[in-house]
Design a protein around this motif. Structure first.
Motif, short mmCIF file in Angstrom:
data_model
loop_
_atom_site.label_atom_id
_atom_site.label_comp_id
_atom_site.label_asym_id
_atom_site.label_seq_id
_atom_site.Cartn_x
_atom_site.Cartn_y
_atom_site.Cartn_z
N LEU A 29 -16.60 -1.71 2.09
CA LEU A 29 -15.38 -2.24 2.84
C LEU A 29 -13.93 -1.84 2.18
CD1 LEU A 29 -16.38 -6.10 3.75
CD2 LEU A 29 -16.16 -4.04 5.24
N VAL A 30 -13.80 -1.80 0.95
CA VAL A 30 -12.74 -1.14 0.26
C VAL A 30 -12.54 0.14 0.59
CG1 VAL A 30 -11.69 -0.90 -1.92
CG2 VAL A 30 -12.88 -2.82 -1.47
N PHE A 31 -13.58 0.80 0.55
CA PHE A 31 -13.53 2.44 0.99
C PHE A 31 -13.06 2.65 2.37
CE2 PHE A 31 -15.60 6.15 2.70
CZ PHE A 31 -14.93 6.92 1.97
N ILE A 32 -13.69 2.01 3.27
CA ILE A 32 -13.30 2.11 4.82
C ILE A 32 -11.83 1.67 4.85
CG2 ILE A 32 -13.60 1.02 7.02
CD1 ILE A 32 -16.59 0.87 6.38
N THR A 33 -11.40 0.55 4.25
CA THR A 33 -9.74 0.24 4.37
C THR A 33 -9.02 1.12 3.84
OG1 THR A 33 -10.73 -2.45 4.18
CG2 THR A 33 -8.54 -1.75 3.80
N ALA A 34 -9.31 1.73 2.55
CA ALA A 34 -8.52 2.92 2.09
C ALA A 34 -8.66 3.83 3.02
CB ALA A 34 -9.16 3.13 0.72
N VAL A 35 -9.56 4.44 3.78
CA VAL A 35 -9.45 5.76 4.39
C VAL A 35 -8.56 5.21 5.64
CG1 VAL A 35 -10.94 7.19 5.86
CG2 VAL A 35 -11.65 6.62 3.45
N SER A 36 -8.99 3.99 6.27
CA SER A 36 -8.19 3.82 7.48
C SER A 36 -6.63 3.52 7.14
CB SER A 36 -8.65 2.44 8.12
OG SER A 36 -9.92 2.52 8.08
N SER A 37 -6.24 3.10 6.01
CA SER A 37 -4.90 3.18 5.56
C SER A 37 -4.31 4.42 5.58
CB SER A 37 -4.72 2.28 4.30
OG SER A 37 -5.27 0.97 4.47
N VAL A 38 -4.97 5.51 5.08
CA VAL A 38 -4.28 6.82 4.82
C VAL A 38 -3.96 7.15 6.09
CG1 VAL A 38 -4.83 9.13 3.83
CG2 VAL A 38 -5.24 7.18 2.54
N PHE A 39 -5.03 7.26 6.89
CA PHE A 39 -4.79 7.98 8.21
C PHE A 39 -3.87 7.13 9.39
CE2 PHE A 39 -9.23 9.73 7.45
CZ PHE A 39 -9.02 10.94 7.72
N ARG A 82 1.56 4.44 11.99
CA ARG A 82 1.29 3.38 12.67
C ARG A 82 0.89 2.15 11.45
NH1 ARG A 82 -3.99 4.78 16.42
NH2 ARG A 82 -3.67 2.35 16.56
N LEU A 83 1.19 2.44 10.34
CA LEU A 83 1.09 1.25 9.29
C LEU A 83 2.12 1.70 8.30
CD1 LEU A 83 -0.77 -0.76 8.52
CD2 LEU A 83 -2.07 0.65 7.16
N GLN A 84 2.70 0.61 7.61
CA GLN A 84 3.77 0.82 6.88
C GLN A 84 3.06 0.75 5.28
OE1 GLN A 84 7.00 1.11 7.26
NE2 GLN A 84 6.93 1.27 9.51
N SER A 85 3.98 1.18 4.15
CA SER A 85 3.33 1.07 3.25
C SER A 85 2.85 -0.15 2.49
CB SER A 85 3.94 2.03 1.99
OG SER A 85 5.33 1.22 2.10
N GLY A 86 3.80 -1.12 2.89
CA GLY A 86 3.64 -2.51 2.41
C GLY A 86 2.37 -3.16 2.84
N SER A 87 2.23 -3.06 4.08
CA SER A 87 0.91 -3.71 4.81
C SER A 87 -0.30 -3.00 4.59
CB SER A 87 1.11 -3.42 6.49
OG SER A 87 2.41 -4.19 7.11
N ALA A 88 -0.10 -1.54 4.26
CA ALA A 88 -1.48 -0.84 3.84
C ALA A 88 -1.79 -1.43 2.31
CB ALA A 88 -1.05 0.63 3.50
N GLY A 89 -0.85 -1.72 1.39
CA GLY A 89 -0.99 -2.17 -0.20
C GLY A 89 -1.66 -3.74 0.01
#
Length: 303
Positions: A256-266, A272-279
């Motif tokens: 799940l962490v890997f999927i979240t990290a990949v989704s956050s990068v793309f 479509r995603l701010q850096s604070g929300s991604a972190g």
């Protein structure tokens, strides 16, 4: 069955105390959730110095207030949880003592003394100390898992519901395999512990006889060692089951962490995603790693 948990809560004898304990868990977790959300929003404002300067004091005050609420209610929930466990333990202890004192002589003829000592010793200690801690851990993990799922699906992307749903299905299948085996092994560990108490008590009562017979000491120690080895072998199996559960569930959590990290990068590259929300999403995903294994082990202890 659910009636067992309801019976434990009824043993507390105070619905207001139980409700207050549950409310303290919810408030503490809600304040922690708000604290992390405030940090993520503050981070997103870092690009604009004017906005950051204007809202920095407000964000800082919100963080301070949330930290104060978390500190107070963390202490309150620990106190109320221990108080709930204390009242329930007193209730069960009184019932046990009353049952033993009112039991007929045939009960003591058929029940080994080691089994009675085990009930009032190790098992009552579990009710006194480990059971409230396990209940607190299960409640904490349930709230943490709920907030993690809410953050991932609401902040990262609604599509995160799909991997979360798949992971939940795998969790359920693993739990169905683990919990029956863990319950049986824990009961076996309790059954193999009682003969140790019985054998040791018999040796104390017959110390003069053991000393007077040649080779009796060696026979007694050999028998005691065999009983201890049988108990430790079951205990070792219980720990092996725990390790299997931890490795399996942490592997799913890491996925799940890997999927979240990949989704956050793309999503970040697409704007479509701010850096604070991604972190914040990555922090929430990391929190679930090992969390479910901890919850399942404590839930099995409750049984």
């Amino acid at each position: 069955p659910l009636s067992t948990y309801i019976g434990y809560l009824k043993a507390v004898g105070s619905p207001a105390l139980v409700i207050g304990m549950l409310a303290s868990f919810m408030v503490a977790d809600g304040a922690r959730f708000f604290q992390q959300y405030t940090v993520s929003k503050w981070t997103e404002m870092a690009g604009s110095s004017s906005v950051t300067g204007a809202l920095g004091g407000q964000y800082l005050n919100n963080l301070a207030y949330a930290a104060g609420v978390v500190s107070i209610f963390l202490w309150l929930r620990s106190f109320l949880m221990m108080y709930v466990g204390l009242k329930a333990s007193k209730f069960y202890h009184k019932r046990m003592v009353s049952s033993v004192f009112r039991a007929p002589i045939s009960f003591f003829d058929a029940t080994p003394s080691g089994q009675i000592l085990s009930r009032f010793g190790k098992e009552l200690e579990t009710v006194d100390r480990a059971l409230p801690e396990s209940i607190a851990s299960v409640l904490y993990c349930a709230l943490q898992t709920f907030s993690t799922g809410l953050a991932l699906s609401g902040v990262i992307s609604p599509a995160m519901v799909i991997p979360l749903g798949l992971a939940s299905g795998i969790y359920v299948k693993i739990i169905k395999r683990f919990r029956p085996a863990a319950r049986d092994m824990k009961r076996s560990e309790q059954r193999t512990r009682a003969p140790i108490f019985t054998h040791f008590g018999e040796a104390l009562r017959g110390t003069e006889v053991i000393r007077s017979i040649p080779g009796a000491k060696l026979t007694w120690s050999s028998r005691h060692r065999k009983l201890a080895d049988a108990n430790l072998s079951v205990f070792s199996t219980v720990k092996a089951l725990d390790r299997w559960l931890s490795v399996t569930l942490e592997a799913i959590g890491n996925s799940l962490v890997f999927i979240t990290a990949v989704s956050s990068v793309f999503l970040s590259r697409a704007g479509r995603l701010q850096s604070g929300s991604a972190g914040w999403g990555l922090t929430q995903a990391l929190a679930i790693t090992g969390l479910m294994a901890w919850a399942v082990r404590n839930l099995t202890m409750l049984e």
